[in-house]
Design an enzyme around this catalytic site. Structure first.
Site, PDB file in Angstrom:
ATOM      1  N   ASP A 105      45.132  35.373  30.636  1.00 26.27           N
ATOM      2  CA  ASP A 105      44.947  36.017  31.659  1.00 26.27           C
ATOM      3  C   ASP A 105      44.283  34.914  32.299  1.00 26.27           C
ATOM      4  O   ASP A 105      43.208  34.105  31.197  1.00 26.27           O
ATOM      5  CB  ASP A 105      44.232  36.849  32.733  1.00 26.27           C
ATOM      6  CG  ASP A 105      44.971  38.080  33.932  1.00 26.27           C
ATOM      7  OD1 ASP A 105      45.124  36.734  34.296  1.00 26.27           O
ATOM      8  OD2 ASP A 105      44.666  38.920  34.358  1.00 26.27           O
ATOM      9  N   ASP A 152      50.954  39.331  41.488  1.00 24.56           N
ATOM     10  CA  ASP A 152      49.791  40.983  41.473  1.00 24.56           C
ATOM     11  C   ASP A 152      50.628  41.629  42.206  1.00 24.56           C
ATOM     12  O   ASP A 152      50.144  43.078  42.838  1.00 24.56           O
ATOM     13  CB  ASP A 152      48.228  41.041  41.415  1.00 24.56           C
ATOM     14  CG  ASP A 152      48.055  40.708  40.263  1.00 24.56           C
ATOM     15  OD1 ASP A 152      47.874  40.923  39.000  1.00 24.56           O
ATOM     16  OD2 ASP A 152      45.612  40.500  39.982  1.00 24.56           O
TER      17      ASP A 152
HETATM   18  C1  GLA Z   1      44.097  40.131  37.074  1.00 24.47           C
HETATM   19  C2  GLA Z   1      45.507  39.994  36.509  1.00 24.47           C
HETATM   20  C3  GLA Z   1      45.677  41.740  36.471  1.00 24.47           C
HETATM   21  C4  GLA Z   1      44.765  42.678  35.893  1.00 24.47           C
HETATM   22  C5  GLA Z   1      43.364  41.877  36.466  1.00 24.47           C
HETATM   23  C6  GLA Z   1      42.347  42.617  35.773  1.00 24.47           C
HETATM   24  O1  GLA Z   1      44.859  40.383  38.626  1.00 24.47           O
HETATM   25  O2  GLA Z   1      46.699  39.226  36.970  1.00 24.47           O
HETATM   26  O3  GLA Z   1      46.943  42.108  36.513  1.00 24.47           O
HETATM   27  O4  GLA Z   1      45.077  41.765  34.396  1.00 24.47           O
HETATM   28  O5  GLA Z   1      43.063  40.537  36.432  1.00 24.47           O
HETATM   29  O6  GLA Z   1      41.489  42.226  36.169  1.00 24.47           O
END
Ligand code: GLA
Length: 710
Positions: A461, A531
C-alpha cells in the site's frame, strides 16, 4: 517482414496486421514521422514527399512551410532551433548551451518473433549526446512499445530537463476527441470524453505516485468512434511516479501526443557514459473502436507486462471486517468462514504490526504486535494453511508514522526540507527511497518477513502522496532526481523480492487505485482498484479501469453495506456479479453473515472458479455502459470463442422501464451456443444480431448469462 527498411529513401515501415507506422530520415538527417494508421501493404504507398519535403525550402516566409508549420513532426523532438511544440528532450550542456539537435546516426533491428524491435540511434552533431529510440512492434496486437535511452558519450556532464518516452502523431486533422481517465479517491478511473481544442491539454501527476486524479492513458478518435467501430489512436504509459501526457494541437491540424516522466521539478544529471532510460509508452491504432483499443491493451498486459501467468486466486481480506482490531482469534474465525466459501487466499490487512491500533502510529515498525499475536503469525498461518488457503499480509513500506521506532531512530530518512514543516497526511511521512540505505532497509525487512513466515501474497500500500521532496544530502545537481528515484526504488525492491521469493504474488494499492498503471503491473500481479466497495459505484470505476487494464489484475471485493458502501443495500448476487467482473475477492464481515447468505456466497464463489478463465484470460466487451443508460452489461469471451459470460446489472431506473436487450459480441457466427435461460441453443450470428432478452425487475438486480458452444 514486419519491419521494412527502404535504404534509398531512408524510410521504415513497421507493419502489423491492422496498422502501419512509418518514419523516415529527412534531407537534414532528422527523424520524421510519416504515418500511423491503416495497413499499407506496399512500401511505395508511404509517400515521403507529401509529409516531409518542403518545395519552398526552410527559410520560406510562408507559414505553411516554415518551422513550426504543418510539416514539423519529429519522432523524438528535441528543443532546439525553431521548435515550438512539446519537446521530448530538453537538455543543457556543460558549457551552458541549451539547444539540442538530433540527427540520424544508425539503426538496428532485433527482438523476438512476433515482437521485433527497431532501434534508431540519433546523435547531436556537435555535442557528445546520443539518443537510442526503441520501437518494439507487437504484430498481433497492432501495438508499438516505445522508450528512449539518452546517453552521455562525452566527458562533461549533461543535464536533462525533459526526457519523455515518445511522441505520437495523428494524421493532420480537426475534430479530434480525447478520451481519458480522471477521478479522485473512491472514484478513480472515471471516463471523460471531450473535444481536442487548439492549445495544450496536459494530463499529469505531480504527486509522486500515479494518482487517483488522472491516469496515464489516452485515446483519441475523430469524434465518431464507438465502442466497436471507428479509428482510435491510444496509448498507456508504464510509469508510477510523476508523469505527464500532453496533447499539443495547432491550427495546422498537427496533433501530437507526447508522454513520459513529468518534467515538473525534474532534472537528471548525466555524468560521462551514464544513460537515462525512460519508461515505456505503448501505443496503438485500431479501427475497432474503444473496445478494440482496450482488448489490445488487455492482451498486451496479460502477455507482455504482468509478472506471472495463471489465474488469480479468490481472496478474502479482513480490512473492512476488523479494521485495526486484528488478532489471532478473530482472524482465525474469519479464515474458517472464508475457507467454507471456497476462498483460496486469506489476507490480513493493516494493524498486525508495531503499535498499530489506529492510523496514528506504528508504520515503519514491521514486527508482529505481540499483544494481538502473542505467538507470532505462525499459528494463524498454520490454521489458514490447514484450511487449504494461502496466507497474505498487508504492508505499507514507503511510509512512517512520526510515532514509530523507525522514525525516532531515523528522522532524516523521510523527504523534508529544513526550515519547512514536514506535512503529514493520514498522520504519516514518506521515506526517501532515493537513499540507498532506506531501500536496503526496506528490502531487508520485507525479505525477513517472507523468510520467517510462509506468506504467498503481499498487499503493498501507499497511502499518501509525496510533499517537501527534499534530498539535501545528495549533490545539488542530483536533488531533483528524487521523483524518478522514488518510483524506481519501489520497482527495485519489488523486483528483488520477486527474484528471491518467486512464489509470492503482490498487489499494488495506493489508498485504493492511486497506483494503477502499466509500470507497476510489471511487478505487481494485481491492483486494488478502489477503496470504494459499493457494488454500483464500482461499475463506473471498473469500466474506466477496463479502458486500459486487464480484468485479471482488477481486484474487486464483495463487501458489506457500511461506511465504504454508503449504506446502500444490494443483494448478495448483485454484489457478487459486480465483483466477479474482475479478480474476485471478499471483504465482508463473514462472522455476521447468515447461513443462507453463506450458502449463496459459496455457490457464487464456486461458479466464479468455473468461469474465471473466461473472465481473467478472455476478451472483454463493454456492451452497455453504466454511464449511459439504465443497465450495465459486460461480456467476456474465451480465446477460442467457445465460452462466454455476460454480466447484466440493472442500475437505478424508473418504474416500468424495460431492460434493454443485450447484444453479445465476439462469438463464432456459425456455432450453436447454449445460453442460460434460453431453451434451445442459438447460433452465434442470431445471438449477436438479435440479442438476448434479460428481464430484471427492480434497482440493483443482476444476472449472469453463460454462453457455451454445443
Ligand atoms: C488503504 C487501502 C485499504 C486498506 C487501508 C489500511 O486505505 O486502500 O484497502 O488497506 O489502507 O489502512
Amino acid at each position: 517482414m514486419p519491419i521494412l527498411f527502404d535504404g534509398e529513401r531512408r524510410l521504415w515501415a513497421l507493419r502489423s496486421g491492422g496498422a502501419t507506422y512509418g518514419l523516415a530520415v529527412d534531407g537534414e538527417g532528422r527523424l520524421r514521422h510519416l504515418c500511423f494508421g491503416p495497413p499499407l501493404p506496399r512500401l511505395e504507398d508511404l509517400d515521403r514527399t507529401d509529409e516531409i519535403s518542403s518545395p519552398l525550402g526552410r527559410e520560406s516566409f510562408f507559414p505553411w512551410e516554415s518551422p513550426g508549420g504543418p510539416n514539423e513532426r519529429y519522432e523524438y523532438p528535441a528543443w532546439g532551433g525553431m521548435y515550438y511544440h512539446e519537446p521530448c528532450l530538453k537538455a543543457t550542456f556543460d558549457d551552458g548551451v541549451r539547444d539540442v539537435r538530433l540527427v540520424y546516426e544508425h539503426h538496428d533491428t532485433r527482438g523476438d518473433e512476433g515482437a521485433p524491435e527497431l532501434v534508431v540511434t540519433l546523435r547531436d552533431p556537435h555535442y557528445p549526446l546520443r539518443v537510442h529510440l526503441h520501437f518494439r512492434l507487437f504484430e498481433e496486437l497492432d501495438l508499438l512499445e516505445r522508450y528512449a535511452v539518452v546517453e552521455n558519450v562525452g566527458r562533461a556532464p549533461v543535464t536533462l530537463e525533459q526526457a519523455l518516452s515518445a511522441a505520437w502523431h495523428l494524421p493532420r486533422g480537426r475534430d479530434y476527441r480525447l478520451t481519458h481517465l480522471a477521478g479522485r479517491f473512491a472514484a478513480e478511473t472515471q471516463i471523460f470524453r471531450e473535444a481536442v481544442s487548439l492549445g495544450k491539454k496536459v494530463l499529469e501527476s505531480r504527486r509522486g505516485n500515479t494518482s487517483h486524479h488522472a491516469n496515464p492513458f489516452f485515446a483519441v478518435d475523430r469524434g465518431t468512434a464507438t465502442e466497436e467501430w471507428g479509428e482510435v489512436w491510444f496509448g498507456a504509459l508504464g510509469w508510477s511516479g510523476n508523469w505527464k501526457i500532453v496533447l499539443d494541437h495547432d491550427a495546422w491540424g498537427v496533433l501530437q501526443v507526447s508522454g513520459g516522466v513529468n518534467d515538473f521539478d525534474f532534472a537528471w544529471h548525466l555524468e560521462a557514459n551514464e544513460t537515462f532510460e525512460t519508461p515505456s509508452f505503448v501505443g496503438g491504432y485500431t479501427r475497432e473502436g474503444f473496445g478494440g483499443a482496450s482488448r489490445a491493451l488487455h492482451r498486451y498486459a496479460r502477455r507482455h507486462v504482468l509478472p506471472s501467468g495463471g489465474h488469480r486466486p479468490v481472496l478474502y481480506n479482513s480490512w473492512e471486517a476488523t479494521y485495526f482490531d486484528v488478532d489471532e482469534e478473530t482472524q482465525g474465525e474469519l479464515a474458517e468462514k472464508a475457507a467454507s466459501l471456497g476462498v483460496e487466499l486469506f489476507v490480513v490487512d493493516d494493524g498486525w504490526f508495531g503499535e498499530r491500533n489506529d492510523d496514528r502510529r506504528g508504520l515503519g515498525d514491521w514486527w508482529v504486535n505481540r499483544e494481538k499475536f502473542p505467538r507470532g503469525l505462525e499459528p494463524l498461518i498454520e490454521r489458514v494453511h490447514s484450511l487449504g488457503m494461502d496466507f497474505g499480509l498487508w504492508v505499507e513500506p514507503e511510509m512512517v508514522n512520526p510515532d514509530s521506532d523507525l522514525y525516532r531512530e531515523h528522522p532524516d530518512w523521510v523527504y523534508h526540507f529544513p526550515n519547512r514543516p514536514r506535512t503529514e497526511s493520514r498522520n504519516q511521512l514518506v521515506l526517501n527511497l532515493a537513499r540507498r540505505e532506506v531501500r536496503e532497509h526496506l528490502f531487508a525487512v520485507l525479505d525477513g518477513l517472507l523468510e520467517e513466515n510462509e506468506i504467498s501474497f503481499i498487499k503493498w500500500d501507499m497511502n499518501r502522496p509525496l510533499s517537501e521532496p527534499g534530498w539535501l544530502e545528495a549533490p545539488k545537481e542530483r536533488q531533483r532526481e528524487v521523483w524518478v528515484r522514488h518510483a524506481r526504488g519501489v520497482y527495485e525492491i519489488l523486483k528483488r523480492l520477486r527474484e528471491k521469493h518467486p512464489g509470492v504474488a503482490f498487489e499494488s494499492c495506493s489508498s485504493g487505485g492511486g497506483r494503477v498503471d502499466l509500470g507497476i503491473l510489471r511487478y505487481a500481479d494485481q491492483i486494488w482498484t478502489s477503496d470504494n466497495t459499493d457494488p454500483f459505484d464500482r461499475l463506473k470505476i471498473q469500466e474506466g479501469y477496463s479502458m486500459a487494464y486487464p480484468a485479471k489484475a482488477m481486484m474487486c471485493w464483495v463487501a458489506d453495506p457500511g461506511f465504504w458502501a454508503k449504506n446502500r443495500t444490494a443483494s448478495i448476487s448483485y454484489r457478487f456479479h459486480s465483483a466477479m467482473m474482475g479478480s474476485l475477492g471478499i471483504g465482508a464481515n463473514l462472522l455476521e453473515w447468515s447461513e443462507e447468505e453463506m450458502e449463496e456466497a459459496g455457490r457464487l464463489v464456486g461458479h466464479y472458479k468455473e468461469i474465471r478463465d473466461v473472465i481473467q484470460e478472455g476478451d472483454q466487451y463493454r456492451l452497455l455502459s453504466p454511464r449511459e443508460g439504465e443497465t450495465t452489461a459486460v461480456q467476456y469471451v474465451s480465446g477460442n470463442r467457445r465460452a462466454s459470460v455476460i454480466f447484466v446489472l440493472r442500475n437505478p431506473h424508473q418504474f416500468l422501464d424495460p431492460t434493454p436487450r443485450v447484444y453479445p459480441r465476439g462469438l463464432k457466427e456459425n456455432s450453436l451456443y447454449r445460453v442460460t435461460g434460453v431453451e434451445e441453443p442459438r447460433s452465434g450470428s442470431a445471438l449477436m444480431g438479435r440479442g438476448i432478452e434479460v428481464s430484471l425487475e427492480g434497482d440493483l438486480t443482476s444476472a449472469m448469462i453463460e454462453l457455451t458452444e454445443t
